[in-house]
Design a protein around this motif. Structure first.
Motif, mmCIF file in Angstrom:
data_model
loop_
_atom_site.group_PDB
_atom_site.id
_atom_site.type_symbol
_atom_site.label_atom_id
_atom_site.label_comp_id
_atom_site.label_asym_id
_atom_site.label_seq_id
_atom_site.Cartn_x
_atom_site.Cartn_y
_atom_site.Cartn_z
ATOM 1 N N LYS A 276 90.943 -25.414 0.909
ATOM 2 C CA LYS A 276 89.751 -25.088 0.104
ATOM 3 C C LYS A 276 88.570 -25.857 0.682
ATOM 4 O O LYS A 276 88.626 -27.069 0.832
ATOM 5 N N GLU A 277 87.504 -25.124 1.039
ATOM 6 C CA GLU A 277 86.332 -25.731 1.660
ATOM 7 C C GLU A 277 85.533 -26.561 0.650
ATOM 8 O O GLU A 277 85.574 -26.327 -0.564
ATOM 9 N N ALA A 278 84.801 -27.536 1.169
ATOM 10 C CA ALA A 278 83.829 -28.243 0.344
ATOM 11 C C ALA A 278 82.744 -27.263 -0.076
ATOM 12 O O ALA A 278 82.307 -26.424 0.725
ATOM 13 N N PRO A 279 82.279 -27.316 -1.320
ATOM 14 C CA PRO A 279 81.302 -26.321 -1.804
ATOM 15 C C PRO A 279 80.044 -26.229 -0.945
ATOM 16 O O PRO A 279 79.520 -25.139 -0.716
ATOM 17 N N GLY A 280 79.588 -27.384 -0.449
ATOM 18 C CA GLY A 280 78.363 -27.389 0.348
ATOM 19 C C GLY A 280 78.590 -27.519 1.836
ATOM 20 O O GLY A 280 77.654 -27.796 2.592
ATOM 21 N N GLY A 281 79.860 -27.336 2.281
ATOM 22 C CA GLY A 281 80.149 -27.365 3.702
ATOM 23 C C GLY A 281 80.549 -28.733 4.227
ATOM 24 O O GLY A 281 80.245 -29.763 3.619
ATOM 25 N N ASN A 305 73.187 -30.727 -2.657
ATOM 26 C CA ASN A 305 73.468 -30.581 -4.087
ATOM 27 C C ASN A 305 74.806 -29.895 -4.347
ATOM 28 O O ASN A 305 75.520 -30.231 -5.312
ATOM 29 N N ALA A 306 75.161 -28.939 -3.489
ATOM 30 C CA ALA A 306 76.415 -28.202 -3.701
ATOM 31 C C ALA A 306 77.624 -29.129 -3.607
ATOM 32 O O ALA A 306 78.664 -28.883 -4.231
ATOM 33 N N ASN A 307 77.509 -30.199 -2.828
ATOM 34 C CA ASN A 307 78.623 -31.139 -2.664
ATOM 35 C C ASN A 307 78.552 -32.312 -3.643
ATOM 36 O O ASN A 307 79.253 -33.307 -3.477
ATOM 37 N N SER A 308 77.718 -32.174 -4.672
ATOM 38 C CA SER A 308 77.602 -33.259 -5.648
ATOM 39 C C SER A 308 78.667 -33.178 -6.731
ATOM 40 O O SER A 308 78.762 -34.057 -7.593
ATOM 41 N N SER A 309 79.512 -32.130 -6.682
ATOM 42 C CA SER A 309 80.626 -31.998 -7.634
ATOM 43 C C SER A 309 81.669 -31.063 -7.031
ATOM 44 O O SER A 309 81.439 -30.420 -6.006
ATOM 45 N N GLY A 310 82.827 -31.030 -7.698
ATOM 46 C CA GLY A 310 83.907 -30.175 -7.210
ATOM 47 C C GLY A 310 84.886 -30.939 -6.337
ATOM 48 O O GLY A 310 84.993 -32.168 -6.407
ATOM 49 N N PHE A 311 85.565 -30.208 -5.466
ATOM 50 C CA PHE A 311 86.557 -30.846 -4.601
ATOM 51 C C PHE A 311 86.863 -29.911 -3.426
ATOM 52 O O PHE A 311 86.480 -28.733 -3.430
#
Length: 334
Positions: A276-281, A305-311
Motif C-alpha cells: 500500500k503506497e503512502a498517500p502523498g507518495g 499534506n497527504a502524508n500527514s495521516s494514514g499509513f
C-alpha cells in the motif's frame, strides 16, 4: 463365499473367545492386520477346545499375490500347548490385500480376517509430501510457528489408503519434546493421512517417522531443519525494531532500512514489495526490488499534506526462506 462370510460375521460369533496374534501382537476383533511381504509372519490362534479342536486355515482371496503358508492352507492343524501356529510368507515386491479364514469343526461359522500385505519399509508404499511437494533428499525447511501440511502419495494404488498410520518427530539437534506439534497428535493412529505440523520458534533439526500400529512397517524422512522466524533483525532509521510494531517515518528525510541476519545463515536475496503506497507518495532506492541481504534501502516519504495521516505497507520476503515474510506498517499519524 466371501460375501456370505461378511454377512454372517455381523452377528456375535463364538470366535470372540479366540485370540489372534500376528508376529506376537494381538489383533483386535474384526480389525484388519498387517502381513509383511518377502518375509515370514507368525500367525497364532489361541482358542478353547469347545471352539476349536483343530483349525483349517484357508486363503479365500489372494489379491493376485503369492502367499505361502506353513503348514499349508486348507489342512487341519492341531494345537500345541493350546495354540495353533502358522508361518505365512507373502512374495516380495508386490503389495495388496488378502482374506484369510479360520475353519473349525466345532463352530459352524468361519472366522474371516482381512489383511494388508505391505513392505516393512513404508518408503516402498508411499511418498511423503509437504505442501504437495515431495520432501527433498536433503530434507525440508520449517519456519518457526508456521504450519505446514503433510500428506501422502500412494505408490501401490490405494493399498495404504484408509489404513491406520501414525506420524512422529524424531528430534536430532537443538529441540526438546513439544517443539514439533501436529494435528492430529504425534504418535496417534489415523486413517485420514493429513497432518498439520508446526514447529516452535527456535533452531534445530528433526526427522519425521511414519509407521503402522506396533511399528511393523516404518519409514523416516531425511533430516529436516527448523529455523526461528527471527533470523533477521529489522533496522530502521538507525534503530533496531521489533517485528509487528508500527514504524513512524519522519517526512522529507532519507531513512535507512536494512535487514541483518541474526546468525550465520546462507547468503540470500530479499524482496521489498509495496503493498500500500503512502498517500502523498514516497521513493525507495535502490529501485530494483530484489537485493542481497544487508542492502541498505533508502526510504523517503514526501513531506506534504497527504502524508500527514494514514499509513503505508511494505512486505519483505526472502529467497532462501519462502515461508518467512515481514509485513512492515508505516504509521503517518504522529
Amino acid at each position: 463365499m466371501t460375501t456370505h462370510l461378511k454377512n454372517t460375521l455381523v452377528a456375535a460369533s463364538p470366535w470372540e473367545q479366540a485370540t489372534l496374534l500376528i508376529n506376537g501382537k494381538k489383533v483386535e476383533w474384526r480389525a484388519e492386520f498387517v502381513l509383511l511381504r518377502g518375509q515370514e509372519n507368525a500367525v497364532t490362534v489361541s482358542a478353547p477346545p469347545e471352539i476349536a479342536g483343530a483349525i483349517n486355515l484357508g486363503l479365500v482371496e489372494g489379491g493376485g499375490l503369492t502367499i505361502v503358508a506353513s503348514p499349508k492352507f486348507d489342512g487341519w492343524v492341531a494345537p500345541v500347548n493350546g495354540k495353533f501356529n502358522w508361518k505365512i510368507t507373502p512374495g516380495a515386491g508386490k503389495s495388496g490385500r488378502i482374506t484369510l479364514v479360520f475353519f473349525s469343526r466345532e463352530v459352524q461359522v468361519p472366522w474371516e480376517h482381512r489383511s494388508l500385505v505391505i513392505s516393512s519399509n513404508l518408503a516402498d508404499e508411499v511418498r511423503v509430501l509437504l505442501g504437495g511437494v515431495a520432501i527433498p533428499p536433503n530434507g525440508a525447511d520449517f519456519m518457526g510457528e508456521k504450519t505446514q501440511t503433510l500428506t501422502l502419495d500412494y505408490l501401490n494404488a490405494d493399498v495404504l489408503k484408509n489404513a491406520p498410520l501414525a506420524l512422529d518427530a524424531i528430534l536430532v539437534t537443538g529441540l526438546v519434546p513439544g517443539d514439533v506439534k501436529s494435528v492430529p497428535t504425534l504418535k496417534q493412529l489415523t486413517t485420514k493421512h493429513e497432518w498439520y505440523l508446526t514447529g516452535g520458534n527456535k533452531n534445530g533439526t528433526f526427522r519425521l517417522k511414519l509407521s503402522t500400529e506396533h511399528d511393523l512397517a516404518v519409514m523416516e524422512t531425511p533430516t529436516n531443519r527448523l529455523q526461528t522466524s527471527e533470523i533477521f533483525e529489522i533496522w530502521f532509521d538507525g534503530v533496531k525494531r521489533q517485528p509487528g510494531l508500527d514504524l513512524y517515518p519522519p517526512l522529507g528525510k532519507e531513512l535507512d532500512l536494512v535487514f541483518r541476519p541474526t546468525s550465520n545463515i546462507p547468503t540470500t536475496r530479499h524482496t521489498l514489495s509495496v503493498v500500500k503506497e503512502a498517500p502523498g507518495g514516497m521513493t525507495i532506492i535502490p529501485t530494483g526490488n530484489i537485493q542481497n541481504i544487508g542492502t541498505v534501502w533508502k526510504l523517503n516519504v514526501r513531506d506534504n499534506n497527504a502524508n500527514s495521516s494514514g499509513f503505508f505497507l511494505i512486505a519483505v520476503t526472502f529467497e532462501a526462506y519462502p515461508d518467512l515474510r515481514y509485513d512492515l506498517r508505516f504509521n503517518l499519524d504522529f
